[in-house]
Scaffold this motif. Sequence first.
Motif, PDB file in Angstrom:
ATOM      1  N   SER A  36       0.809  -1.222   0.000  1.00  0.00           N
ATOM      2  CA  SER A  36       0.000   0.000   0.000  1.00  0.00           C
ATOM      3  C   SER A  36       0.836   1.263   0.000  1.00  0.00           C
ATOM      4  N   THR A  37       2.083   1.169   0.467  1.00  0.00           N
ATOM      5  CA  THR A  37       2.942   2.354   0.535  1.00  0.00           C
ATOM      6  C   THR A  37       3.787   2.526  -0.717  1.00  0.00           C
ATOM      7  N   THR A  38       4.444   1.470  -1.151  1.00  0.00           N
ATOM      8  CA  THR A  38       5.364   1.571  -2.287  1.00  0.00           C
ATOM      9  C   THR A  38       4.698   1.254  -3.618  1.00  0.00           C
ATOM     10  N   GLY A  39       3.571   0.553  -3.599  1.00  0.00           N
ATOM     11  CA  GLY A  39       2.923   0.167  -4.834  1.00  0.00           C
ATOM     12  C   GLY A  39       3.561  -1.022  -5.512  1.00  0.00           C
ATOM     13  N   GLU A  40       4.592  -1.589  -4.895  1.00  0.00           N
ATOM     14  CA  GLU A  40       5.267  -2.746  -5.478  1.00  0.00           C
ATOM     15  C   GLU A  40       4.454  -4.017  -5.226  1.00  0.00           C
ATOM     16  N   GLY A  41       4.549  -4.967  -6.170  1.00  0.00           N
ATOM     17  CA  GLY A  41       3.904  -6.243  -5.980  1.00  0.00           C
ATOM     18  C   GLY A  41       4.549  -7.011  -4.830  1.00  0.00           C
ATOM     19  N   ILE A  42       3.754  -7.725  -4.037  1.00  0.00           N
ATOM     20  CA  ILE A  42       4.270  -8.470  -2.887  1.00  0.00           C
ATOM     21  C   ILE A  42       4.282  -9.958  -3.226  1.00  0.00           C
ATOM     22  N   PRO A  43       5.450 -10.568  -3.225  1.00  0.00           N
ATOM     23  CA  PRO A  43       5.510 -12.009  -3.528  1.00  0.00           C
ATOM     24  C   PRO A  43       5.107 -12.862  -2.339  1.00  0.00           C
ATOM     25  N   SER A  44       4.741 -14.115  -2.626  1.00  0.00           N
ATOM     26  CA  SER A  44       4.506 -15.155  -1.610  1.00  0.00           C
ATOM     27  C   SER A  44       3.390 -14.813  -0.638  1.00  0.00           C
ATOM     28  N   VAL A  45       2.411 -14.026  -1.084  1.00  0.00           N
ATOM     29  CA  VAL A  45       1.235 -13.756  -0.259  1.00  0.00           C
ATOM     30  C   VAL A  45       0.282 -14.940  -0.383  1.00  0.00           C
ATOM     31  N   SER A  46      -0.235 -15.414   0.740  1.00  0.00           N
ATOM     32  CA  SER A  46      -1.194 -16.513   0.742  1.00  0.00           C
ATOM     33  C   SER A  46      -2.568 -15.994   0.320  1.00  0.00           C
ATOM     34  N   VAL A  47      -3.172 -16.663  -0.674  1.00  0.00           N
ATOM     35  CA  VAL A  47      -4.507 -16.315  -1.164  1.00  0.00           C
ATOM     36  C   VAL A  47      -5.382 -17.549  -0.995  1.00  0.00           C
ATOM     37  N   THR A  48      -6.337 -17.495  -0.083  1.00  0.00           N
ATOM     38  CA  THR A  48      -7.166 -18.665   0.204  1.00  0.00           C
ATOM     39  C   THR A  48      -8.636 -18.284   0.156  1.00  0.00           C
ATOM     40  N   VAL A  49      -9.469 -19.310  -0.101  1.00  0.00           N
ATOM     41  CA  VAL A  49     -10.919 -19.136  -0.066  1.00  0.00           C
ATOM     42  C   VAL A  49     -11.375 -19.280   1.380  1.00  0.00           C
ATOM     43  N   LYS A  50     -12.052 -18.282   1.885  1.00  0.00           N
ATOM     44  CA  LYS A  50     -12.480 -18.304   3.272  1.00  0.00           C
ATOM     45  C   LYS A  50     -13.410 -19.486   3.525  1.00  0.00           C
ATOM     46  N   GLY A  51     -13.076 -20.273   4.560  1.00  0.00           N
ATOM     47  CA  GLY A  51     -13.887 -21.424   4.899  1.00  0.00           C
ATOM     48  C   GLY A  51     -13.659 -22.637   4.030  1.00  0.00           C
ATOM     49  N   GLY A  52     -12.703 -22.572   3.105  1.00  0.00           N
ATOM     50  CA  GLY A  52     -12.438 -23.696   2.216  1.00  0.00           C
ATOM     51  C   GLY A  52     -11.004 -24.168   2.307  1.00  0.00           C
ATOM     52  N   THR A  53     -10.618 -25.036   1.368  1.00  0.00           N
ATOM     53  CA  THR A  53      -9.271 -25.605   1.361  1.00  0.00           C
ATOM     54  C   THR A  53      -8.452 -25.132   0.171  1.00  0.00           C
TER      55      THR A  53
END
Length: 900
Positions: A36-53
């Motif tokens: 949010s500050t630098t605008g750079e893409g952040i690697p290795s962020v976990s993206v999961t479906v809430k309540g799922g697998t």
Amino acid sequence: MRKSLSYLAVLLAAIFFSLSPVIAQNITISGVVKHSTTGEGIPSVSVTVKGGTRGSYTDGNGKFELKVPTLPVTLVFSSIGFDPKEVVVDNASTSISVNLDPASSLGQEVVVSATRTPQRILESPVSIERVNAATIRNAPAANYYDVITNLKGVDVVASSLTFKTPTTRGFSGSGNLRFNQIVDGMDNQAPGLNFSVGSVIGLTELDVDNMELLPGASSALFGPGGMNGTLLINSKNPFKYQGLSYQVKTGIMHINDQERGVSPYYNWALRWGKKVSEKFAFKISTELIQAKDWLGRDYRDYKRFGTSGQIVPGTRETDPNYDGVNVYGDETSDPRIPTFSSILTSIGTAVPFLKDYIGTITPGIATDMRVSRTGYTENEVANPNTLNFKLSGALHYKLSSRIEAVLAGNWGTGNTVYTGSQRYSLKDLKVGQYKLELNSDKWFLRGYTTQENSGESHNLTVTTQLFNEAWKPSSQWYQEYAFAYLNARQAGRGDMESHNIARSVADKGRPAAGTQQFRTLFDNVRSLPIPTGGLFVDRTDLYMVEGQYNLSDAVKVAEVLVGGNWKKYVLNSQGTLFADKEGPISINEIGAYAQVGKEIIKDYLKLTASGRYDKNENFKGRFTPRVTAVIKPVKDHNIRLSYQTAYRFPSTQQQWIDLNVGTGTLLGGNKALWDKYDLVNNPPNSVSPQGVIGETIPYTEVKPESVTTFEVGYKALIQKKLLIDAYYYTGNYKDFITRRDVLQLSTTKGYSIVVNSPEKVKTYGWGISAEYLLPANFVVNGNVSSDTIKNVPAGFRAFFNTPKYRTVLGFGNTGFGPNNVLGFNIAWRWQKGFFYENDFTQGDLPSFNVVDAAFSVKVHSIKSQFKIGATNAGNQYYRTAVGNPSIGGLYYVSFAYNVL
């Protein structure tokens, strides 16, 4: 016909229903996650479906793709150092953009090792330290393994540049039998040596995701050996960490070192991770470290008896029986006749016209005076070139959304130096670890093997002693020495001057270090197996199968965990290290554990109880319980209480070693070895470091060693800026395993035998640390700790080897200046001096303080970091153990790509 159509309809329906989930999963959501500050893409962020697998990770540019069965869905974005965010997606036709806000990670990191289940480090029921990949990247350390040095309560003994042994709560040494090191679930010990060989094998720096350190007793969950701590090192999953990364690090060392001179340091590493599909990913990593090693150059005079002794005043010029700590070959001392005066008397008998003159000078010679052969320094006999090459890789395949299969291997080779009963040159050492694993969020099952090959490794002491015998046998050397001494005395020279003249005469023909004659003869001796040479052969293997299941969902009323393992050692030294000349020796162990956790008072009190049972085929089974409690009086303030037990069976060496180390024989505790040397029917006597003969020592079966510890701790996060952690512990060791020197009077042969202490050995200690977040991303931290031992019986060496006090202070910033691209880290550590004991030597170890520092610049456009740093920036040479090398400053620069 109707029946056939019915079958066809059923078949088509089955196919439809089996394919419908696949068809439904073809909705693809894509997007990018940015800072949010630098605008750079952040690697290795976990993206999961809430309540799922279902889930995925962002790539090196912050982009992600995720397949879902239906819309709308709520996606959860999370990464250490950022506030988590939930986003509702009801349209997959457009790419979404998510901004994550930086957040403090103080106390929020998730650890697994404390209970073998994930939890916030702030709520851990036992003391624990964690190091993540970002900490490693910014640490003022030349190697990721060195980061452990600055953790609270940790001692690290450096046998060489790449052979470093950590421990906690005392009993430190080169090669620690009371400290477990587990890499991706695999015990990282070299099975013949029984201890981890540091970072010589294992993960490369770019592939380390995190390290978790459990100080103190940890056998209840991690098995034998974890009496003083367990270190878990976990690698990066290629599904999460993708792309090509590399690091080039180079520097200089040995500044103001007249014996070695300034020399370069190189460390190159590469990692490539690739997600081929939603189901399959792979990675491969390699690292090369090359340098001239630190040099053992303690030339103090050491009066040894077997594996003990004491440092005394004296040099080669002032003491005929000089035995330098880091001088090799001078351990040979009057091997044929007890004393020098006896040698002269025997000459008088053989040469009558000298008898009267000898009679006039022998009364002035000390009755216990001896003469040692002339030795060579470590700089002259040890291979100076440290080389460490590591190669690792893994294949990951998702059998389902919950089950993942992993086939992995770590292999390492190189040259280094290790301190045991003597100094050992580990040349072309090779160790490989290979595993097959199935894991899910509820269970895992893995099998692995460790394959050890000692290569051309040899004992520097034994090799140099035999080298001396090869160029001139002691029988000849001592005769020439004695006659030259008499001639000098008859010519009116003083006693010490006569000794020095005699040595120069006897040393005629002595090969000069570095010459072709020296190298050819030395290489020939070191290549011959013990006992005719210095080579030890070790082809020992380890096999392990283990599994674990979390039954919490089925039990409901409590968190329940169960697990077990089978382990097998196959000792194979061809008689050079173990008593296995007739063939390999197998040792089997089995173990099982269970853990139950329950929140007794919601948000206030949680209790956890665990227990483990292990059985070694040579010893009775052992049960080790653990009970912990976490009390939360207010939010983010936790009090922890624990009762823990741990144990270790005598190591494979303590059971079966049969090794002549030049000054005596290291003997395992198995009765067959006592029978071999007729020690059962003709028992030895105890002997002091001064050579005083004591009581008779009969054979006694060695028992497993155990410890019981109590600990109280407090951890608090105050205003999300100050993290405080403190502990106090006590430990009681029963059947403490150690060694003592004995002498078989009838043969005058010395042995170092394995024994249990008849009394309980007690330890206690404390530690406190604080980390404070200052404005503008500056951080200040510090810790101080202390460990103490008492009730060690007279005549026993505990090898506690830890300072009374040690402290670390740090100051740093991971991002400041334009776009937060600048960073620095400074750490100062100090420890109090103490008396150090091991089988090689013992004596006072001076206190020392060291400053490590690093400054970095990030280049976000190419996801890279430039770094300049120094370890021991003041270049004040120090030792971590008596007889170990003097460590000076290492100054380096590095460039790392795809690490941000």
